[in-house]
Each structure stands twice: as structure tokens, then as C-alpha cells.
Design an enzyme around this catalytic site. Sequence first.
Site, PDB file in Angstrom:
ATOM      1  N   HIS A 227      -1.441 -21.252   0.994  1.00 55.58           N
ATOM      2  CA  HIS A 227      -0.446 -20.347   1.189  1.00 55.58           C
ATOM      3  C   HIS A 227       0.388 -20.056  -0.118  1.00 55.58           C
ATOM      4  O   HIS A 227       1.026 -19.162  -0.093  1.00 55.58           O
ATOM      5  CB  HIS A 227       0.377 -21.001   2.204  1.00 55.58           C
ATOM      6  CG  HIS A 227      -0.051 -20.779   3.736  1.00 55.58           C
ATOM      7  ND1 HIS A 227      -1.296 -21.252   4.183  1.00 55.58           N
ATOM      8  CD2 HIS A 227       0.433 -19.909   4.688  1.00 55.58           C
ATOM      9  CE1 HIS A 227      -1.378 -20.902   5.167  1.00 55.58           C
ATOM     10  NE2 HIS A 227      -0.305 -20.335   5.736  1.00 55.58           N
TER      11      HIS A 227
ATOM     12  N   GLU B  32      12.785   2.857  13.911  1.00 53.73           N
ATOM     13  CA  GLU B  32      11.808   3.805  13.509  1.00 53.73           C
ATOM     14  C   GLU B  32      10.575   3.731  14.549  1.00 53.73           C
ATOM     15  O   GLU B  32      10.656   3.118  15.415  1.00 53.73           O
ATOM     16  CB  GLU B  32      11.645   3.480  12.076  1.00 53.73           C
ATOM     17  CG  GLU B  32      10.753   2.070  11.886  1.00 53.73           C
ATOM     18  CD  GLU B  32      10.391   1.982  10.393  1.00 53.73           C
ATOM     19  OE1 GLU B  32      10.571   2.903   9.669  1.00 53.73           O
ATOM     20  OE2 GLU B  32       9.892   0.898  10.072  1.00 53.73           O
TER      21      GLU B  32
ATOM     22  N   LEU C 251      11.339   1.456   6.700  1.00 54.46           N
ATOM     23  CA  LEU C 251      10.829   1.678   5.499  1.00 54.46           C
ATOM     24  C   LEU C 251      11.528   3.329   4.937  1.00 54.46           C
ATOM     25  O   LEU C 251      11.718   3.970   6.067  1.00 54.46           O
ATOM     26  CB  LEU C 251       9.082   1.868   5.692  1.00 54.46           C
ATOM     27  CG  LEU C 251       8.581   2.545   4.312  1.00 54.46           C
ATOM     28  CD1 LEU C 251       8.731   1.479   3.410  1.00 54.46           C
ATOM     29  CD2 LEU C 251       7.263   3.245   4.537  1.00 54.46           C
TER      30      LEU C 251
ATOM     31  N   LYS D 208       6.449  -1.898   2.065  1.00 56.69           N
ATOM     32  CA  LYS D 208       5.114  -1.440   2.472  1.00 56.69           C
ATOM     33  C   LYS D 208       4.228  -2.199   2.580  1.00 56.69           C
ATOM     34  O   LYS D 208       3.205  -2.104   1.729  1.00 56.69           O
ATOM     35  CB  LYS D 208       5.037   0.224   1.941  1.00 56.69           C
ATOM     36  CG  LYS D 208       4.204   1.035   2.905  1.00 56.69           C
ATOM     37  CD  LYS D 208       4.066   2.459   2.358  1.00 56.69           C
ATOM     38  CE  LYS D 208       3.349   3.417   3.199  1.00 56.69           C
ATOM     39  NZ  LYS D 208       3.623   3.592   4.351  1.00 56.69           N
TER      40      LYS D 208
ATOM     41  N   TYR E  33       0.691  -1.027   0.085  1.00 60.07           N
ATOM     42  CA  TYR E  33      -0.068   0.056  -0.034  1.00 60.07           C
ATOM     43  C   TYR E  33       0.953   1.156  -0.119  1.00 60.07           C
ATOM     44  O   TYR E  33       2.305   1.174   0.302  1.00 60.07           O
ATOM     45  CB  TYR E  33      -0.922   0.049   1.165  1.00 60.07           C
ATOM     46  CG  TYR E  33      -0.293   0.270   2.510  1.00 60.07           C
ATOM     47  CD1 TYR E  33      -0.346   1.860   3.223  1.00 60.07           C
ATOM     48  CD2 TYR E  33       0.580  -0.534   3.190  1.00 60.07           C
ATOM     49  CE1 TYR E  33       0.241   1.962   4.208  1.00 60.07           C
ATOM     50  CE2 TYR E  33       1.207  -0.271   4.307  1.00 60.07           C
ATOM     51  CZ  TYR E  33       0.936   1.013   4.886  1.00 60.07           C
ATOM     52  OH  TYR E  33       1.729   1.550   6.036  1.00 60.07           O
TER      53      TYR E  33
ATOM     54  N   ARG F 279       7.414   3.686  -5.475  1.00 62.79           N
ATOM     55  CA  ARG F 279       7.758   2.844  -4.149  1.00 62.79           C
ATOM     56  C   ARG F 279       6.475   1.728  -4.265  1.00 62.79           C
ATOM     57  O   ARG F 279       6.901   0.701  -3.729  1.00 62.79           O
ATOM     58  CB  ARG F 279       7.640   3.684  -2.906  1.00 62.79           C
ATOM     59  CG  ARG F 279       8.161   2.874  -1.561  1.00 62.79           C
ATOM     60  CD  ARG F 279       8.449   3.628  -0.481  1.00 62.79           C
ATOM     61  NE  ARG F 279       7.070   4.352   0.042  1.00 62.79           N
ATOM     62  CZ  ARG F 279       7.002   5.062   1.183  1.00 62.79           C
ATOM     63  NH1 ARG F 279       8.097   5.438   1.716  1.00 62.79           N
ATOM     64  NH2 ARG F 279       5.819   5.841   1.264  1.00 62.79           N
TER      65      ARG F 279
ATOM     66  N   ARG G  31      -8.169 -20.279  -1.100  1.00 65.92           N
ATOM     67  CA  ARG G  31      -7.119 -20.140   0.091  1.00 65.92           C
ATOM     68  C   ARG G  31      -6.091 -21.202   0.067  1.00 65.92           C
ATOM     69  O   ARG G  31      -6.364 -22.364   0.153  1.00 65.92           O
ATOM     70  CB  ARG G  31      -7.873 -20.200   1.328  1.00 65.92           C
ATOM     71  CG  ARG G  31      -6.987 -19.530   2.565  1.00 65.92           C
ATOM     72  CD  ARG G  31      -7.710 -19.594   3.712  1.00 65.92           C
ATOM     73  NE  ARG G  31      -6.718 -19.166   4.640  1.00 65.92           N
ATOM     74  CZ  ARG G  31      -5.770 -19.860   5.225  1.00 65.92           C
ATOM     75  NH1 ARG G  31      -5.457 -20.937   5.059  1.00 65.92           N
ATOM     76  NH2 ARG G  31      -5.068 -19.013   6.228  1.00 65.92           N
TER      77      ARG G  31
END
Length: 281
Positions: free
Chosen positions: A101, A178, A202, A146, A32, A51, A99
Site C-alpha cells: 500500500h 453530478e 470533476l 480524475k 486518466y 488537468r 505490491r
Amino acid sequence: MEKVYFNNEFVNWKEAYTHIEDRSYQFGDGVYEVIKILNGKALWLEEHIERLFSSANKISIKMNTSISDIEKKIEKLININNINEGITYIQISRGVNQRSHDFPNPAVAPVMIAYTRELYRPIEKQKSGISAIFQDDIRWLRNDIKSINLLGSVLAKEEANKKGAEEAVLHRSNTITEGSATNFFIVKKGVIYTHPVNNYILNGITRLKVLELAEQLKIEAREEPFLKEDVLQGEEAFITSTTKDIVPVIKIDNNCIGNGSPGKVTMKLQEAFENLLSRLL
């Protein structure tokens, strides 16, 4: 009614539903970006979308659109919703599949959503500063991505909230990384320090702008590891993010940073950042 971008269309937000087997919903399998809007303009839009593509590439999501195409969609969404000050949120899911993995094979189409909302700059906090807590960094080891899988950050932020603080300053074996949703800086003996760019943090867009401004102001800035003790011995501390810009941290775990008020270097950077924003607008 506010519009959102969903499944290649601009639709009313009540018409946008996540599929029960969307991998973002079941695995947090997606990435995101959050982009600041000021005066109806998305700031540093190209850098954010670049990014976004970088994050998608790192988890092997093959984008089926271009950077310029997403930029146009975001600009259109802002105009449709007539947002003057706020944010745009963009999310890319790996897609919808039964579903498992394993990655879908053959690959499915990524799902992109985007929406806008009003959000005002925290001017008072920028002036007065905030308190924070130290917290173990329990997140995964790829914070350069991110990812929408943010449970570690959520838990850290909630712990800060419980203690009446604004942010959690994270550390791994005493080394500061951070904030739970911010980049973190200190000023010690007049020098700015922040964690170097690697998998532990990040590389924030606002972080980068602050380092550029420090260079222009001829303030020495070092991207190197530092410890909790360095924070408490420093003269200043501050956080940066898209939604917060530059906010002084004046207290951590009831320990005053410096004299317990925003410092000169931080305020100098804030002034330079305001000038930068005014030039962009």
C-alpha cells in the site's frame, strides 16, 4: 493494425501488456483523461493534459515528461491511426513495484498508456433527450481527481442500465452532485444551476465550455448546491461530458422534467456549442 502508446513507444495494441504488479492494476493507483477527436483533431488538448497533470499532482505522481511532449505524442497517435471522429484515452499509473500500500520508495517511473478509438457523437440523444435515475453518491470524497478508481461510478451506471435509463444522477444527503460519468445541470425559472467546483465533482472541460457559453448568451448561471426537489420542480435538465457534449435529461425515475422534452435553454446552449465546435475545426 492500430497503434497504441505504451512504455515510451508506439506499438501494435496486441504488444501492450500491463505488468502484474503495475499499481494501476492492483490499486487503481493512477489518473486518466478522455479527449474528443473531431475531424482528426484533439479538442481542447492542452486543457485536458493540464488537468491530467493536476490530477497526478494531487496523488503525488511525479510526471517525468512535459505537457507539450504528451500533446505531441497524442497528435502523432491520432495521425498514425487515422482517426477522424472518436476519442483518445490517456492513463498514467504510479508505476510497477512489489505490491504494498505504501508508495514505492525510492519512487518508480510512472507508466503512461494512450490509445484511440472511433466513437461517434450521440446526435439522436442530443435531439430527443434521455432518461435517468436518482442514485446515492457512494463514491470517495476526491472526485475532483480524475482517478482510474471508478467502481462507484460503474455501480451507479449499471443500476441505471438495469432500470432502462441512460445515466444515474448522484446525490449526497439529497444534494445533487453530478452524473456517474457526466456533469449535471438544471434550469429553474430561466436560471442554470450546477454543483460548485469542489471535491465532490470533476470540473469537466465541457462543463466549463457550457458556463462560458451561458455567459456569452447572457443566460444567468449559478454554481451552487441544489436538491432533488429542485430538479423535479425545474423546467429543464441536461448532462455534459467529452463524449456526449450536451444531452437533455427529460425524465428521472419516471418523473418528467418540465414538459418531458428538450427545453429552450438547453437547445440554445446546444446550438452555441455546435457553433463553437465549427469554429475550432
